[in-house]
Motif scaffolding. Sequence first.
Motif, mmCIF file in Angstrom:
data_model
loop_
_atom_site.group_PDB
_atom_site.id
_atom_site.type_symbol
_atom_site.label_atom_id
_atom_site.label_comp_id
_atom_site.label_asym_id
_atom_site.label_seq_id
_atom_site.Cartn_x
_atom_site.Cartn_y
_atom_site.Cartn_z
ATOM 1 N N ARG A 66 82.566 153.565 36.597
ATOM 2 C CA ARG A 66 83.281 154.336 35.509
ATOM 3 C C ARG A 66 83.688 153.342 34.469
ATOM 4 O O ARG A 66 83.645 152.260 34.661
ATOM 5 C CB ARG A 66 84.640 154.721 36.146
ATOM 6 N N VAL A 67 83.523 154.065 33.293
ATOM 7 C CA VAL A 67 83.606 153.001 31.781
ATOM 8 C C VAL A 67 84.434 154.008 31.105
ATOM 9 O O VAL A 67 84.463 155.205 30.924
ATOM 10 C CB VAL A 67 82.163 152.905 31.345
ATOM 11 N N VAL A 68 84.890 153.196 30.253
ATOM 12 C CA VAL A 68 85.318 153.794 29.006
ATOM 13 C C VAL A 68 84.724 153.594 27.463
ATOM 14 O O VAL A 68 84.625 152.162 27.586
ATOM 15 C CB VAL A 68 87.033 153.432 28.725
ATOM 16 N N ARG A 86 84.764 153.865 23.492
ATOM 17 C CA ARG A 86 85.481 153.973 22.266
ATOM 18 C C ARG A 86 83.994 154.240 21.087
ATOM 19 O O ARG A 86 83.472 153.325 20.970
ATOM 20 C CB ARG A 86 86.627 153.153 21.931
ATOM 21 N N ASP A 138 87.637 158.339 22.637
ATOM 22 C CA ASP A 138 87.220 157.715 23.806
ATOM 23 C C ASP A 138 86.693 158.559 24.702
ATOM 24 O O ASP A 138 87.127 159.884 24.789
ATOM 25 C CB ASP A 138 88.455 157.147 24.498
ATOM 26 N N ILE A 181 85.841 158.700 28.914
ATOM 27 C CA ILE A 181 85.828 158.287 30.174
ATOM 28 C C ILE A 181 84.999 158.877 31.089
ATOM 29 O O ILE A 181 85.056 160.310 31.305
ATOM 30 C CB ILE A 181 87.305 158.177 30.634
ATOM 31 N N VAL A 200 77.350 158.937 29.016
ATOM 32 C CA VAL A 200 78.525 159.010 30.104
ATOM 33 C C VAL A 200 78.662 160.284 30.585
ATOM 34 O O VAL A 200 78.611 161.373 29.943
ATOM 35 C CB VAL A 200 79.876 158.350 29.314
ATOM 36 N N HIS A 228 81.305 162.672 32.237
ATOM 37 C CA HIS A 228 82.833 163.181 32.593
ATOM 38 C C HIS A 228 82.692 163.757 33.929
ATOM 39 O O HIS A 228 81.944 163.942 34.574
ATOM 40 C CB HIS A 228 83.135 164.036 31.551
ATOM 41 N N ILE A 256 85.894 150.377 34.059
ATOM 42 C CA ILE A 256 87.411 150.264 34.254
ATOM 43 C C ILE A 256 87.427 150.750 35.860
ATOM 44 O O ILE A 256 86.643 151.166 36.596
ATOM 45 C CB ILE A 256 88.103 151.662 33.654
ATOM 46 N N ASP A 305 82.100 159.119 42.155
ATOM 47 C CA ASP A 305 82.415 157.558 41.397
ATOM 48 C C ASP A 305 82.283 156.296 42.292
ATOM 49 O O ASP A 305 81.874 155.237 41.762
ATOM 50 C CB ASP A 305 83.683 157.910 40.641
#
Length: 308
Positions: free
Chosen positions: A12-14, A16, A25, A27, A40, A42, A61, A173
């Motif tokens: 998992r990443v965020v 921006r 952003d 996530i 990414v 979702h 994250i 995840d």
Amino acid sequence: MSGLGGRDIGHRVVVRHRIPGGLTDVIGVLQAWTSEFVTVRHADSTLHEIATGDVTAAKPIPEMPLRPVDVDQLFLTAALGRPAAETAHIGQWLLRASSGWTGRGNSLLPAGIPGVPVADALERAVAFYTERNLRPQAQVRVGSPPDQEIRALGWVDARPEQSDVLVMHTTLDHVNAKPAYEVQVAERPNDAWYATAFEGPVPAVAPQVLEKAAKTMFASVVLDGRVVAVGRGSMTGHWLGVDAIRVSADFRRRGLGTAIVQGLARWAGPDGGRRTYLEVLLENGAAMATYTRLGYQEAYRYRYLTNR
């Protein structure tokens, strides 16, 4: 793009990044990372492809906390993920027969309402299995109402010497990190897959059972020119079921089983997978430790009951 790299694929990443009029952003799970694009996924399985030049900040994250599971729903989902060669119903209860191969493939699944008194339903089940020269068995969640009702009618443990079977679950995840080995996936297993999955001859009914589910994938790892680890994945709704994991004896304790799980999770994610389950005997300490490290937790336990 400081803070992220290829090692973070599957986590998992965020991210921006710039959009017309400002910043936003995203996530989710990092699916791909190149010099040109970041992809990414979702939680709803939507893929977001972001130009690397638009990224202003990005970092890993923590994984999402594991939500409680509906055990009644998962009990049935697991059965659908590995359907028997032959099935019939007593109301909502499911009768399964597969020429005697595996307990799951040759037992009554008392999920839902039988539509008749439990004693009558069990009599029908006994007749079904007797006609097929099979031992009558029922797969029951330990401590569930059907477990208690069926035991009250004289059924007993069919395998008293064996520990409970644990059904464990987690989210993709937790298990879709990049495998340490290249994992090949195919819609149909070949002879090499079966040769690794079984010690000795392959039961005649096994291909029908393993390949019968609506959506399956067969994973393998090839080392030194031969298949040394295999596993099977099946999709039922957003659930990925993982089973038939086997590693050749001379290649064990190298993380190959973990790689198989991760490879199957990576197949399931883009196809709508959100959660995953597998089964393991409580007495199998090595497998329990591996799956626990991957983030799997116990959902329920089951046993087999018989009338004789």
